[in-house]
Design a protein around this motif. Structure first.
Motif, PDB file in Angstrom:
ATOM      1  N   ILE A   6      15.732   7.781   5.031  1.00  0.00           N
ATOM      2  CA  ILE A   6      14.550   7.184   5.662  1.00  0.00           C
ATOM      3  C   ILE A   6      13.710   6.506   4.592  1.00  0.00           C
ATOM      4  N   LEU A   7      13.399   5.245   4.822  1.00  0.00           N
ATOM      5  CA  LEU A   7      12.484   4.514   3.944  1.00  0.00           C
ATOM      6  C   LEU A   7      11.131   4.516   4.633  1.00  0.00           C
ATOM      7  N   LEU A   8      10.232   5.357   4.150  1.00  0.00           N
ATOM      8  CA  LEU A   8       8.963   5.619   4.814  1.00  0.00           C
ATOM      9  C   LEU A   8       7.827   4.848   4.154  1.00  0.00           C
ATOM     10  N   THR A   9       7.264   3.883   4.859  1.00  0.00           N
ATOM     11  CA  THR A   9       6.145   3.107   4.314  1.00  0.00           C
ATOM     12  C   THR A   9       4.851   3.475   5.031  1.00  0.00           C
ATOM     13  N   SER A  10       3.866   3.864   4.248  1.00  0.00           N
ATOM     14  CA  SER A  10       2.532   4.107   4.794  1.00  0.00           C
ATOM     15  C   SER A  10       1.795   2.780   4.860  1.00  0.00           C
ATOM     16  N   MET A  11       1.498   2.323   6.061  1.00  0.00           N
ATOM     17  CA  MET A  11       0.756   1.073   6.217  1.00  0.00           C
ATOM     18  C   MET A  11      -0.678   1.216   5.721  1.00  0.00           C
ATOM     19  N   ASP A  12      -1.217   2.425   5.800  1.00  0.00           N
ATOM     20  CA  ASP A  12      -2.581   2.668   5.321  1.00  0.00           C
ATOM     21  C   ASP A  12      -2.671   2.535   3.801  1.00  0.00           C
ATOM     22  N   ALA A  13      -1.605   2.943   3.109  1.00  0.00           N
ATOM     23  CA  ALA A  13      -1.618   2.932   1.638  1.00  0.00           C
ATOM     24  C   ALA A  13      -1.047   1.645   1.046  1.00  0.00           C
ATOM     25  N   ASP A  14      -0.273   0.906   1.829  1.00  0.00           N
ATOM     26  CA  ASP A  14       0.469  -0.255   1.317  1.00  0.00           C
ATOM     27  C   ASP A  14      -0.400  -1.223   0.529  1.00  0.00           C
ATOM     28  N   GLY A  15      -0.011  -1.462  -0.729  1.00  0.00           N
ATOM     29  CA  GLY A  15      -0.682  -2.460  -1.567  1.00  0.00           C
ATOM     30  C   GLY A  15      -2.048  -2.053  -2.091  1.00  0.00           C
ATOM     31  N   THR A  16      -2.518  -0.838  -1.755  1.00  0.00           N
ATOM     32  CA  THR A  16      -3.870  -0.427  -2.154  1.00  0.00           C
ATOM     33  C   THR A  16      -3.941   0.054  -3.598  1.00  0.00           C
ATOM     34  N   LYS A  17      -2.784   0.532  -4.121  1.00  0.00           N
ATOM     35  CA  LYS A  17      -2.699   1.114  -5.477  1.00  0.00           C
ATOM     36  C   LYS A  17      -3.509   2.406  -5.625  1.00  0.00           C
ATOM     37  N   ASP A  18      -3.835   3.036  -4.500  1.00  0.00           N
ATOM     38  CA  ASP A  18      -4.594   4.295  -4.532  1.00  0.00           C
ATOM     39  C   ASP A  18      -3.685   5.514  -4.520  1.00  0.00           C
ATOM     40  N   GLY A  19      -2.390   5.293  -4.529  1.00  0.00           N
ATOM     41  CA  GLY A  19      -1.443   6.408  -4.517  1.00  0.00           C
ATOM     42  C   GLY A  19      -0.648   6.438  -3.220  1.00  0.00           C
ATOM     43  N   PHE A  20       0.518   7.075  -3.289  1.00  0.00           N
ATOM     44  CA  PHE A  20       1.353   7.238  -2.093  1.00  0.00           C
ATOM     45  C   PHE A  20       0.605   8.099  -1.072  1.00  0.00           C
ATOM     46  N   ASP A  21       0.964   7.935   0.189  1.00  0.00           N
ATOM     47  CA  ASP A  21       0.361   8.733   1.264  1.00  0.00           C
ATOM     48  C   ASP A  21       1.036  10.106   1.263  1.00  0.00           C
ATOM     49  N   VAL A  22       0.468  11.029   0.499  1.00  0.00           N
ATOM     50  CA  VAL A  22       1.093  12.346   0.317  1.00  0.00           C
ATOM     51  C   VAL A  22       1.172  13.144   1.622  1.00  0.00           C
ATOM     52  N   PRO A  23       0.109  13.198   2.450  1.00  0.00           N
ATOM     53  CA  PRO A  23       0.226  13.946   3.710  1.00  0.00           C
ATOM     54  C   PRO A  23       1.358  13.432   4.608  1.00  0.00           C
ATOM     55  N   LEU A  24       1.460  12.107   4.734  1.00  0.00           N
ATOM     56  CA  LEU A  24       2.528  11.515   5.551  1.00  0.00           C
ATOM     57  C   LEU A  24       3.904  11.828   4.959  1.00  0.00           C
ATOM     58  N   THR A  25       4.055  11.594   3.655  1.00  0.00           N
ATOM     59  CA  THR A  25       5.353  11.798   2.999  1.00  0.00           C
ATOM     60  C   THR A  25       5.790  13.251   3.099  1.00  0.00           C
ATOM     61  N   SER A  26       4.860  14.148   2.860  1.00  0.00           N
ATOM     62  CA  SER A  26       5.154  15.576   2.922  1.00  0.00           C
ATOM     63  C   SER A  26       5.542  16.001   4.338  1.00  0.00           C
ATOM     64  N   ALA A  27       4.828  15.474   5.338  1.00  0.00           N
ATOM     65  CA  ALA A  27       5.112  15.825   6.738  1.00  0.00           C
ATOM     66  C   ALA A  27       6.500  15.350   7.150  1.00  0.00           C
ATOM     67  N   ALA A  65      11.015   7.145  -4.846  1.00  0.00           N
ATOM     68  CA  ALA A  65       9.726   6.464  -4.687  1.00  0.00           C
ATOM     69  C   ALA A  65       9.927   4.978  -4.933  1.00  0.00           C
ATOM     70  N   LEU A  66       9.383   4.186  -4.028  1.00  0.00           N
ATOM     71  CA  LEU A  66       9.563   2.746  -4.058  1.00  0.00           C
ATOM     72  C   LEU A  66       8.227   2.071  -4.352  1.00  0.00           C
ATOM     73  N   ALA A  67       8.267   1.030  -5.149  1.00  0.00           N
ATOM     74  CA  ALA A  67       7.049   0.264  -5.443  1.00  0.00           C
ATOM     75  C   ALA A  67       7.408  -1.203  -5.627  1.00  0.00           C
ATOM     76  N   ALA A  68       6.392  -2.052  -5.462  1.00  0.00           N
ATOM     77  CA  ALA A  68       6.615  -3.495  -5.582  1.00  0.00           C
ATOM     78  C   ALA A  68       5.605  -4.123  -6.532  1.00  0.00           C
ATOM     79  N   THR A  69       4.352  -4.166  -6.118  1.00  0.00           N
ATOM     80  CA  THR A  69       3.317  -4.890  -6.866  1.00  0.00           C
ATOM     81  C   THR A  69       3.274  -4.518  -8.341  1.00  0.00           C
TER      82      THR A  69
END
Length: 252
Positions: free
Chosen positions: A170-191, A224-228
Motif C-alpha cells: 500500500i502506498l499511503l499518501t496523507s493529503m493533509d501532510a502532502d508537501g507541507t514538510k511538517d512530517g509524515f502523518d504518523v497517526p494515519l500511517t500507524s493506523a 518512506a517516500l518523498a519528493a520535494t
C-alpha cells in the motif's frame, strides 16, 4: 526485521516532474529520466513514477517515458497513473516497470486488484491510497482522481479490503501532510500499518531527516517516500540513511 526503504517519487505531468502542496500549486522539478538516473546513482532503494494527471484526463500512462526511465536505472520501479485494466498493467510492465500502482481504478473496480495479482503476482500490485482526515467521522476518507474526489470510503476499511483482494503493498499518501514538510502523518500511517500485514509506504510531509525515523518507528511504515526534499536537493538520500543507521534502523 526487514530493512526499511527510502523511495523518491516522480510526480509526472505533461512529461515533466512536478511538485505541489496538498495536491495543488504544482511547480516544475525537472526531467523524469534524468532524475531517475540520479536517484539510482544516489542509492535510492526504489523509485515511484506517478503520472498524476492520467486518471483525471482519462488517458493511459506515458509508456515511452516509462521505457526511457527503466533503461536508465537498476533499482525496482513502480509506475502508476491511468492504469485501469490488466492490459494497461501488461503494457507498463513490458515497458520496464517492476510494479504497477493503481488508485482510482482500484476504487472504481476492486476486481482489478485481484485480476492483476492473479496474472502477475501480488508483489506486482501496489494500491495507492490518498487519504484525508474527516472530522465528522473522526477517521480518514479515501480520495480518488488525484485527490480531487471524495469517495465516502473509510481508509481503514479500504486498506483491509485491498489486502484481502491480493495487493502486495500500500502506498499511503496523507493529503493533509502532502508537501507541507511538517512530517509524515504518523497517526494515519500507524493506523493503516496496524490494520494490514502487507508493507505500507508512508508518503506526504517529509521535510527533515528526523521525519523518516518517525515514520518507521512511530508510524510503523515499511518504506518512506518523498519528493520535494529530494528533487530540490534539500536533503540527500545518503543523509537520511546515515541518520537511520545511527538510530538503529536497518537500511540498505
Amino acid at each position: 526485521m526487514l530493512t526499511k526503504r527510502i523511495i523518491p517519487c516522480l510526480d509526472v505531468k505533461d512529461g515533466r516532474v512536478v511538485k505541489g502542496v496538498n495536491f495543488v500549486n504544482l511547480r516544475d522539478a525537472g526531467d523524469p529520466v534524468e532524475l531517475a538516473a540520479l536517484y539510482d546513482r544516489e542509492h535510492a532503494d526504489e523509485l515511484v513514477f506517478l503520472d498524476i494527471s492520467a486518471s483525471v484526463e482519462g488517458r493511459a500512462t506515458m509508456v515511452e517515458v516509462v521505457r526511457q526511465t527503466a533503461g536508465e536505472i537498476s533499482i525496482p520501479f513502480t509506475v502508476g497513473g491511468g492504469i485501469s485494466a490488466v492490459e494497461d498493467m501488461t503494457r507498463i510492465l513490458r515497458a520496464g516497470a517492476d510494479k504497477v500502482g493503481i488508485n482510482t481504478a482500484a476504487v472504481n473496480n476492486p476486481q482489478l486488484i485481484s485480476d492483476g495479482a492473479r496474472r502477475f503476482g501480488s508483489q506486482c500490485i501496489v494500491v495507492a491510497v490518498d487519504a484525508r482526515y474527516n472530522a465528522e467521522w473522526q477517521e480518514w476518507e479515501v480520495y480518488t482522481h488525484g485527490g480531487r474526489k471524495a469517495t465516502g470510503i473509510k481508509t481503514l476499511e479500504w486498506v483491509k479490503r485491498v489486502e484481502q483482494l491480493g495487493a502486495g503493498e500500500i502506498l499511503l499518501t496523507s493529503m493533509d501532510a502532502d508537501g507541507t514538510k511538517d512530517g509524515f502523518d504518523v497517526p494515519l500511517t500507524s493506523a493503516v500499518s496496524g490494520s494490514v500485514s502487507i508493507p505500507v509506504i508512508a508518503s506526504g510531509g517529509a521535510g527533515q531527516v528526523a521525519h523518516f525515523h518517525e515514520a518507521f518507528t512511530k508510524g510503523q511504515a515499511d518504506a518512506a517516500l518523498a519528493a520535494t526534499i529530494f528533487h530540490y536537493k534539500e536533503i540527500a538520500i545518503s543523509e537520511v540513511k546515515q541518520d537511520l543507521r545511527e538510530k538503529g534502523v536497518e537500511v540498505r
